[in-house]
Design a protein around this motif. Structure first.
Motif, PDB file in Angstrom:
ATOM      1  N   GLU A  92       0.834  -1.204   0.000  1.00  0.00           N
ATOM      2  CA  GLU A  92       0.000   0.000   0.000  1.00  0.00           C
ATOM      3  C   GLU A  92       0.869   1.255   0.000  1.00  0.00           C
ATOM      4  OE1 GLU A  92      -0.275  -2.375   2.319  1.00  0.00           O
ATOM      5  OE2 GLU A  92      -2.127  -3.406   1.772  1.00  0.00           O
ATOM      6  N   SER A  93       0.447   2.234  -0.770  1.00  0.00           N
ATOM      7  CA  SER A  93       1.135   3.522  -0.805  1.00  0.00           C
ATOM      8  C   SER A  93       0.117   4.606  -1.129  1.00  0.00           C
ATOM      9  CB  SER A  93       2.260   3.512  -1.846  1.00  0.00           C
ATOM     10  OG  SER A  93       1.740   3.301  -3.141  1.00  0.00           O
ATOM     11  N   THR A  94       0.536   5.840  -0.995  1.00  0.00           N
ATOM     12  CA  THR A  94      -0.350   6.964  -1.284  1.00  0.00           C
ATOM     13  C   THR A  94       0.438   8.080  -1.942  1.00  0.00           C
ATOM     14  OG1 THR A  94      -1.947   8.525  -0.340  1.00  0.00           O
ATOM     15  CG2 THR A  94      -0.014   8.003   0.980  1.00  0.00           C
ATOM     16  N   ILE A  95      -0.235   8.847  -2.784  1.00  0.00           N
ATOM     17  CA  ILE A  95       0.402   9.961  -3.489  1.00  0.00           C
ATOM     18  C   ILE A  95      -0.408  11.217  -3.186  1.00  0.00           C
ATOM     19  CG2 ILE A  95       1.123  10.871  -5.721  1.00  0.00           C
ATOM     20  CD1 ILE A  95       0.967   7.949  -6.769  1.00  0.00           C
ATOM     21  N   LEU A  96       0.248  12.230  -2.611  1.00  0.00           N
ATOM     22  CA  LEU A  96      -0.392  13.519  -2.338  1.00  0.00           C
ATOM     23  C   LEU A  96      -0.151  14.433  -3.535  1.00  0.00           C
ATOM     24  CD1 LEU A  96      -1.910  15.199  -0.194  1.00  0.00           C
ATOM     25  CD2 LEU A  96       0.308  16.032   0.571  1.00  0.00           C
ATOM     26  N   HIS A  97      -1.206  14.961  -4.131  1.00  0.00           N
ATOM     27  CA  HIS A  97      -1.084  15.740  -5.360  1.00  0.00           C
ATOM     28  C   HIS A  97      -1.106  17.243  -5.128  1.00  0.00           C
ATOM     29  CE1 HIS A  97      -1.547  12.152  -7.926  1.00  0.00           C
ATOM     30  NE2 HIS A  97      -2.430  11.752  -7.033  1.00  0.00           N
ATOM     31  N   VAL A  98      -1.238  17.679  -3.889  1.00  0.00           N
ATOM     32  CA  VAL A  98      -1.217  19.115  -3.591  1.00  0.00           C
ATOM     33  C   VAL A  98       0.006  19.411  -2.733  1.00  0.00           C
ATOM     34  CG1 VAL A  98      -3.696  19.454  -3.804  1.00  0.00           C
ATOM     35  CG2 VAL A  98      -2.772  18.721  -1.617  1.00  0.00           C
ATOM     36  N   GLU A  99       0.544  20.619  -2.859  1.00  0.00           N
ATOM     37  CA  GLU A  99       1.756  20.966  -2.125  1.00  0.00           C
ATOM     38  C   GLU A  99       1.518  20.975  -0.619  1.00  0.00           C
ATOM     39  OE1 GLU A  99       3.434  24.572  -3.489  1.00  0.00           O
ATOM     40  OE2 GLU A  99       3.702  23.875  -5.566  1.00  0.00           O
ATOM     41  N   PHE A 183      -4.814   6.680  -3.665  1.00  0.00           N
ATOM     42  CA  PHE A 183      -4.568   5.545  -2.769  1.00  0.00           C
ATOM     43  C   PHE A 183      -4.250   4.324  -3.632  1.00  0.00           C
ATOM     44  CE2 PHE A 183      -7.556   8.502  -0.982  1.00  0.00           C
ATOM     45  CZ  PHE A 183      -7.145   8.687   0.328  1.00  0.00           C
ATOM     46  N   VAL A 184      -3.055   3.758  -3.461  1.00  0.00           N
ATOM     47  CA  VAL A 184      -2.609   2.608  -4.251  1.00  0.00           C
ATOM     48  C   VAL A 184      -2.410   1.434  -3.305  1.00  0.00           C
ATOM     49  CG1 VAL A 184      -0.888   1.733  -5.873  1.00  0.00           C
ATOM     50  CG2 VAL A 184      -1.431   4.185  -5.830  1.00  0.00           C
ATOM     51  N   GLY A 185      -3.058   0.304  -3.600  1.00  0.00           N
ATOM     52  CA  GLY A 185      -2.896  -0.838  -2.709  1.00  0.00           C
ATOM     53  C   GLY A 185      -3.617  -2.086  -3.166  1.00  0.00           C
ATOM     54  N   THR A 200     -13.688  10.038   8.147  1.00  0.00           N
ATOM     55  CA  THR A 200     -12.247  10.022   8.418  1.00  0.00           C
ATOM     56  C   THR A 200     -11.590   8.755   7.892  1.00  0.00           C
ATOM     57  OG1 THR A 200     -12.703   9.079  10.606  1.00  0.00           O
ATOM     58  CG2 THR A 200     -12.469  11.480  10.448  1.00  0.00           C
ATOM     59  N   ARG A 201     -12.364   7.699   7.693  1.00  0.00           N
ATOM     60  CA  ARG A 201     -11.838   6.447   7.150  1.00  0.00           C
ATOM     61  C   ARG A 201     -12.771   5.964   6.039  1.00  0.00           C
ATOM     62  NH1 ARG A 201     -11.377   2.467  12.146  1.00  0.00           N
ATOM     63  NH2 ARG A 201     -13.573   3.094  12.308  1.00  0.00           N
ATOM     64  N   PHE A 202     -12.268   5.088   5.206  1.00  0.00           N
ATOM     65  CA  PHE A 202     -13.132   4.463   4.207  1.00  0.00           C
ATOM     66  C   PHE A 202     -12.632   3.061   3.893  1.00  0.00           C
ATOM     67  CE2 PHE A 202      -9.897   6.465   1.531  1.00  0.00           C
ATOM     68  CZ  PHE A 202      -9.662   5.496   0.561  1.00  0.00           C
ATOM     69  N   LEU A 203     -13.566   2.253   3.402  1.00  0.00           N
ATOM     70  CA  LEU A 203     -13.273   0.865   3.023  1.00  0.00           C
ATOM     71  C   LEU A 203     -13.264   0.752   1.507  1.00  0.00           C
ATOM     72  CD1 LEU A 203     -15.618  -0.996   5.518  1.00  0.00           C
ATOM     73  CD2 LEU A 203     -13.137  -1.277   5.458  1.00  0.00           C
ATOM     74  N   SER A 204     -12.438  -0.144   1.000  1.00  0.00           N
ATOM     75  CA  SER A 204     -12.426  -0.444  -0.431  1.00  0.00           C
ATOM     76  C   SER A 204     -12.349  -1.952  -0.605  1.00  0.00           C
ATOM     77  CB  SER A 204     -11.228   0.223  -1.116  1.00  0.00           C
ATOM     78  OG  SER A 204     -10.011  -0.311  -0.619  1.00  0.00           O
ATOM     79  N   THR A 216      -8.524   8.585   5.462  1.00  0.00           N
ATOM     80  CA  THR A 216      -8.826   9.538   4.393  1.00  0.00           C
ATOM     81  C   THR A 216      -7.839  10.695   4.366  1.00  0.00           C
ATOM     82  OG1 THR A 216     -11.168   9.007   4.782  1.00  0.00           O
ATOM     83  CG2 THR A 216     -10.700  10.843   3.329  1.00  0.00           C
ATOM     84  N   GLU A 217      -7.369  11.127   5.528  1.00  0.00           N
ATOM     85  CA  GLU A 217      -6.503  12.306   5.590  1.00  0.00           C
ATOM     86  C   GLU A 217      -5.055  11.972   5.253  1.00  0.00           C
ATOM     87  OE1 GLU A 217      -5.162  15.763   8.796  1.00  0.00           O
ATOM     88  OE2 GLU A 217      -6.809  14.409   9.246  1.00  0.00           O
ATOM     89  N   THR A 218      -4.509  10.907   5.849  1.00  0.00           N
ATOM     90  CA  THR A 218      -3.082  10.600   5.671  1.00  0.00           C
ATOM     91  C   THR A 218      -2.822   9.637   4.510  1.00  0.00           C
ATOM     92  OG1 THR A 218      -3.153   8.724   7.218  1.00  0.00           O
ATOM     93  CG2 THR A 218      -2.731  10.917   8.133  1.00  0.00           C
ATOM     94  N   GLY A 219      -3.849   8.889   4.089  1.00  0.00           N
ATOM     95  CA  GLY A 219      -3.652   7.915   3.025  1.00  0.00           C
ATOM     96  C   GLY A 219      -3.081   6.600   3.487  1.00  0.00           C
ATOM     97  N   GLU A 220      -2.947   6.429   4.787  1.00  0.00           N
ATOM     98  CA  GLU A 220      -2.360   5.198   5.326  1.00  0.00           C
ATOM     99  C   GLU A 220      -3.381   4.056   5.273  1.00  0.00           C
ATOM    100  OE1 GLU A 220      -0.616   3.500   9.593  1.00  0.00           O
ATOM    101  OE2 GLU A 220      -1.373   5.552   9.413  1.00  0.00           O
ATOM    102  N   CYS A 221      -2.894   2.861   4.936  1.00  0.00           N
ATOM    103  CA  CYS A 221      -3.747   1.673   4.973  1.00  0.00           C
ATOM    104  C   CYS A 221      -3.730   1.141   6.404  1.00  0.00           C
ATOM    105  CB  CYS A 221      -3.252   0.616   3.995  1.00  0.00           C
ATOM    106  SG  CYS A 221      -4.273  -0.870   3.953  1.00  0.00           S
TER     107      CYS A 221
END
Length: 434
Positions: A92-99, A183-185, A200-204, A216-221
């Protein structure tokens, strides 16, 4: 005209034997395969009867018990190595697209904005809604089709999209309408997503048979769950005191209840005869409704694994998408016979025959429908990429227009807007209409 020589006719006559005037049986050439002697019927152990073997039959030797133990160990090690390899590849990884994900006061993008023309914190819907007419914005980022979209609970200032490119993306609805985070995972296409009650959280859930919990905020799995079955739909229990429980409808005809704290399955609902497509909570979250490929609708009491209501008629088709009305009195079910059927929640889930929405083409696709915030309009996508809007009171089509180049699989009406609708399709685009 085909001609035969006298010699050929004679050979053919020798090969064929006349059984009757209308039938001709081909004569078998060569020796018949012989069986072994059947033995004496008085000999119970030695008598083989009609099941006796052929004389030229070759037997394949079976492995001995000692060899079976060795084979089981070898295959077991290979299977474990394969499962470990699959687990290792899914990182799992995450990419933030805003500065900067925070504003000048240090508030994250989850904070509900108050500098807009519309109040996103109110619980009151707009007094009257109208059908959308023009395209306002297009979000582009998925490399393949979009399977589902979900709005941030209550405010709707963020939209989450699940892509067939195995990625999940979070977008702004107001302001600059930026892509915030990816969100990549998942190893395969994402089938469904669901926010928690506070967002604050979500399921996929994905075709790689994993259900994952994300921040949702940090992108952590935060956690991953699997029962080795393909999940088709996933839903949090909407109650605030049950946010550690969620339901998953799977391809093996069962609905599983997972406990996030322990990671284990705490309940199974096993009554459907086909893959489970939808889960919808009703009646103050005390009950939930499921639909399946078995062309039925079942109602369950929470935590009781026996359905309390079973709806199945000979004329019914599969209903792969279900939406609850804003007043929580009606269930709009997208039926595979190109209609939207309406069932009453408070009248024992009886079909409302006066509310039958037609005019769109959805056969073969799980196109979801939605209501306007005050419940006066119904909107749905279809297989041709069109958006259709009906009037709830008369079931009359108000407007229909081309929205996507491919299947328009989902559409959502913004909860505080009079005419803004978000749609997504298999062309990989997400459109905002007004």
């Amino acid at each position: 005209m085909e001609m035969f020589s006298p010699v050929g006719d004679q050979l053919r006559a020798e090969e064929m034997k006349e059984v009757s005037v209308f039938e001709v049986k081909k004569v078998r050439t060569g020796e018949k395969r012989r069986r072994k002697d059947k033995g004496d019927p008085a000999d119970l152990d030695g008598y083989m009867g009609p099941w006796r073997e052929y004389e030229d039959e070759v037997k394949v030797s079976k492995p001995t018990p000692e060899q079976m133990v060795i084979l089981d160990e070898q295959f077991g090690e290979k299977l474990k190595a394969k499962e470990k390899k699959e687990d290792d590849t899914i990182t799992e990884s995450t990419i933030l697209h805003v500065e900067n994900p925070c504003d000048y006061l240090g508030r994250s993008y989850l904070h509900i904005r108050q500098d807009l023309d519309v109040d996103l914190r109110t619980e009151e819907p707009p007094p009257k809604c109208f059908s959308p007419k023009k395209l306002v914005h297009t979000w582009v980022g998925h490399t393949k089709g979009v399977a589902a979209i979900r709005l941030f609970p209550h405010s709707g200032h963020l939209v989450l999209s699940a892509g067939m490119d195995s990625k999940i993306k979070l977008w702004e609805v107001y302001g600059e309408r930026r892509l915030l985070r990816t969100f990549v995972g998942h190893a395969k296409a994402v089938r469904d997503i669901c926010f928690s009650c506070k967002g604050t959280r979500f399921l996929s859930c994905s075709y790689d048979r994993y259900i994952k919990l994300w921040d949702t905020e940090t992108g952590e799995c935060l956690a991953r769950f699997t029962n080795k079955k393909t999940p088709y739909c996933v839903r949090f229990n909407p109650d605030e005191d049950k946010q550690n429980l969620f339901l998953v409808g799977c391809a093996d005809k069962k609905i599983y209840c997972f406990n996030i704290d322990s990671g284990e399955i705490v309940q199974e609902y096993d009554r459907h005869l086909g893959a489970v497509n939808t889960i919808t909570f009703v009646d103050g979250n005390r009950r939930f409704v499921t639909t399946s490929d078995d062309k039925s609708l079942r109602v369950w009491e929470w935590d009781i694994p026996v359905d309390m209501k079973y709806v199945a008629e000979p004329h019914m088709h599969s209903m792969p998408a279900v939406t609850l009305s804003p007043n929580e009195k009606w269930l709009a079910c997208q039926s595979m016979d190109n209609t939207i059927l309406v069932y009453g929640v408070h009248n024992n889930f009886r079909l409302n025959r006066k509310k039958n929405f037609k005019g769109h083409m959805v056969a073969g696709y799980a196109c979801s429908a939605d209501f306007s915030p005050e419940g006066s309009l119904v909107v749905s996508g279809d297989a041709d990429g069109k958006l259709t809007v009906w009037e709830w009171r008369t079931t009359r089509i108000v407007t229909r227009f081309k929205a996507h180049d491919s299947v328009c699989i989902s559409c959502l009406w913004l909860p505080h807007e009079t005419s803004k609708v978000i749609s997504c399709g298999w062309d990989g685009k997400i459109h905002l209409w007004d």
